[in-house]
Design an enzyme around this catalytic site. Structure first.
Site, short mmCIF file in Angstrom:
data_model
loop_
_atom_site.label_atom_id
_atom_site.label_comp_id
_atom_site.label_asym_id
_atom_site.label_seq_id
_atom_site.Cartn_x
_atom_site.Cartn_y
_atom_site.Cartn_z
N ASN A 1 0.85 -1.21 -0.46
CA ASN A 1 0.06 -0.52 -0.47
C ASN A 1 0.84 1.15 -0.03
OD1 ASN A 1 0.80 -0.40 2.57
ND2 ASN A 1 -0.81 -0.28 3.53
N CYS A 2 2.15 0.74 0.80
CA CYS A 2 2.86 2.85 0.43
C CYS A 2 3.23 2.66 -0.36
CB CYS A 2 4.05 2.29 1.38
SG CYS A 2 3.70 2.02 3.02
N THR B 1 -8.15 -6.83 23.83
CA THR B 1 -9.17 -5.25 23.71
C THR B 1 -10.10 -5.97 25.04
OG1 THR B 1 -10.78 -7.40 22.88
CG2 THR B 1 -10.23 -5.69 21.62
N ILE C 1 -10.19 -11.23 21.61
CA ILE C 1 -10.33 -11.28 21.46
C ILE C 1 -8.83 -9.54 21.28
CG2 ILE C 1 -11.54 -9.22 19.52
CD1 ILE C 1 -13.85 -10.45 20.29
N TYR C 2 -8.28 -9.32 19.66
CA TYR C 2 -6.90 -8.57 19.88
C TYR C 2 -7.40 -7.82 18.98
CZ TYR C 2 -5.35 -13.02 22.65
OH TYR C 2 -5.51 -13.22 23.73
N ALA C 3 -6.44 -7.01 18.71
CA ALA C 3 -6.26 -5.55 17.60
C ALA C 3 -5.33 -5.14 17.58
CB ALA C 3 -7.98 -4.58 18.06
N ASP D 1 -4.70 0.62 12.01
CA ASP D 1 -4.86 1.62 11.81
C ASP D 1 -5.92 2.19 12.80
OD1 ASP D 1 -2.46 1.97 9.99
OD2 ASP D 1 -4.00 2.31 7.89
N LYS E 1 31.91 16.12 12.43
CA LYS E 1 30.43 15.57 12.97
C LYS E 1 29.46 15.89 12.21
CE LYS E 1 33.02 19.12 16.06
NZ LYS E 1 34.36 19.87 15.23
#
Length: 563
Positions: A41-42, A270, A275-277, A280, A431
């Site tokens: 997608n990028c 969550t 249930i995890y997320a 975006d 430097k």
């Protein structure tokens, strides 16, 4: 274990693949609403200029490859429409067959991402020549419409990452492009003074840049702005932000923010068991401030995916939050940033200072040596690194990556000053820019001299402040501030009696280095009301250039000299 993953792009695919590496016996099913799993997608905007030759090249994997190589069941065109946590089941709609079915789970990962915001308040936003850009289907539609209709005039609404990339790639394709941004600058992660450099690059490449104005109506061949201005546009790409895809979570019991992001803990759980997320659609936290935030970037999503897979498989993880590191290419200009900017710091009430330098990205006598604008923000009085911004034609990303690493380890100006970085004349200076910014920052932190930013120079000129240009006579004659007196650094000690002691004196050169030396000389002779102008003439020129030509202001320079 039976694992269901919702979403098959960066985060979802990565979770599934990592779990497979850790658990060969797990049953893994990935459900993707769109037709393509795991696409780049990028790189989507780069297809519009043909940097990416074929849209097929954007497709990184296929359901068949996932099954063959990873033993993962990836189902595209399958949309999750409801979750039943009590029964541990999801309701899925097969979009091609137009039928619904259920699938059970032991663990459920939500990585469904976000969708582009298309405001209904803009009249005509539903017209066929108005597009958003989120996936391969979108970019193919844009490309086909432009090609088949021989579109010349295109408007891009929104000056964030995607908007800038779409604008640049369309311009390099030979199109007449207008960029419209409602705020007073593009690229929200960088500060207003730095954004002027980006504005100049956009204008110099023939793009019409319109700031502080917003889209009101889209007709068949015009974009009409709130100001009444009409822009020729037979294609319009809208890129004003994203919103989380969380409507299907209604009645699931999963806790959301008032803006629809999924609330998760430090293990990406969550409030509903198993249930995890990630990605975006979640609310994460800033590692510098500890405050909640949303960050829709691919890098953090990939990191979250690996961490979550490890956690699901019983491994310990450490979620450090995000700092928001990013980089974008804008024609010949590269723009990178990390951490907090001035807007953030002022909003949070954090006491800070910053150094702003314009240094060579490599040894000056080497081919392709270019100036790099570098801004380093740090807390006061402890000098803890809070953020940085870099713009230039060289490798801004590697400098920002150094600062991002320092932030990760709670580094200070003293740490950056002492960093031993790789050096050869073709790559950097002895430097490095990062070291130089830290050294200047320490001078500021220790209040060894006073300074003013380039944003204050117009006010100084209009108020007839006493300004000394310490560049050589030839440089001064080529271009200068209209009220500045020329006393070259090489002559300053002989002409020191010309410098008044009864009023503030402001010094500048080309990039602030010689004026810093002049500041030290005058301090050594008992002057205590001396100010060095940050960024000096090059910074002033770039800052005033955009403002003068767009706001019809009177020039305070005899000419714009960027050499």
């Amino acid at each position: 274990m039976k694992l269901l993953v919702v979403g098959a792009v960066a985060g979802g695919s990565s979770v599934a693949a990592r779990v497979r590496r850790l658990d060969e016996k797990a049953e893994i099913i990935v459900l993707e609403k769109g037709p393509h799993p795991s696409y780049s997608n990028c790189c989507l905007p780069n297809f519009l200029s043909r940097d990416v030759k074929s849209s097929d090249s954007l497709l990184l994997n296929s359901p068949e490859k996932f099954k063959k190589n990873n033993n993962i069941d990836v189902r595209v065109n399958n949309e999750v429409i409801k979750i039943d946590p009590k029964e541990k089941k999801v309701l899925i709609k097969d979009l091609l067959k137009d039928k619904e079915y259920e699938e059970s789970y032991d663990k459920l990962v939500l990585s469904q991402g976000s969708h582009a915001i298309m405001p209904k308040s803009i009249k005509g936003i539903d017209k066929k020549h108005v597009f958003s850009l989120k996936n391969v289907v979108d970019v193919r539609k844009i490309d086909s419409y432009i090609e088949e209709n021989d579109i010349k005039d295109i408007a891009v609404i929104g000056g964030g990452f995607i908007g800038l990339e779409v604008m640049e790639n369309l311009k390099r394709r030979g199109k007449n492009v207008t960029l419209v941004e409602a705020m007073d600058q593009v690229m929200a992660p960088i500060d207003y003074d730095m954004a002027q450099i980006a504005h100049k690059e956009i204008i110099d490449n023939g793009v019409e840049l319109i700031l502080e104005d917003s889209a009101s109506e889209i007709t068949d061949d015009k974009l009409i702005l709130s100001s009444g201005k009409k822009i020729d546009a037979k294609a319009v790409i809208v890129s004003i932000g994203v919103s989380p895809n969380t409507k299907f979570l209604k009645d699931s019991g999963i806790e959301l923010t008032d803006k629809g992001q999924i609330k998760v803990d430090h293990n990406y759980r969550t409030n509903v068991k198993d249930i995890y997320a990630i990605g975006d659609a979640i609310q994460t936290f800033n590692s510098i401030t500890g405050q909640k935030q949303v960050l829709a970037l691919a890098g953090p999503a990939q990191k979250q995916a690996r961490d979550l897979a490890d956690y699901i498989c019983g491994r310990r993880i450490l979620n450090n939050g995000v700092i928001g590191s990013s980089v974008v290419k804008l024609f010949d200009l590269n723009i990178a940033s990390t951490g907090l900017n001035e807007k953030d710091l002022n909003k949070l009430g954090i006491d800070y200072r910053y150094s702003y330098i314009i240094a060579s990205d490599k040894v000056g006598i080497m081919p392709n040596s270019k100036p790099m604008h570098f801004k380093l923000l740090f807390s006061y009085p402890d000098g803890k690194i809070l953020g940085a911004q870099a713009l230039g034609k060289g490798e801004v990303d590697k400098r920002i990556n150094v600062v991002a690493t320092a932030i990760h380890f709670n580094g200070t100006l003293e740490d950056l000053k002492d960093l031993e970085l790789a050096y050869a004349p073709a790559f950097s200076t002895a430097k490095d820019v990062v070291n130089q910014a830290a050294l200047v920052g320490l001078n500021i932190l220790n209040e060894e001299y006073k300074q003013v930013p380039v944003t204050k120079v117009r006010e100084l000129v209009e108020n007839k402040a006493y300004i000394i240009d310490v560049r050589e006579e030839g440089e001064y004659n080529n271009s200068h501030l209209i009220t500045a007196k020329n006393i070259p650094l090489s002559q300053l000690r002989k002409r020191i009696d010309e410098v008044p002691k009864d009023k503030p004196v402001y010094l500048h050169c080309r990039s602030s280095q010689r004026s810093y030396y002049a500041t030290r000389i005058l301090q050594g002779h008992g002057y205590d009301n001396i100010y060095n102008i940050q960024g000096s003439f090059l910074g002033i020129s770039l800052y005033e250039y955009y403002n003068d030509i767009t706001k019809k202001r009177e020039k305070i320079l005899t000419d714009y000299n960027f050499n």
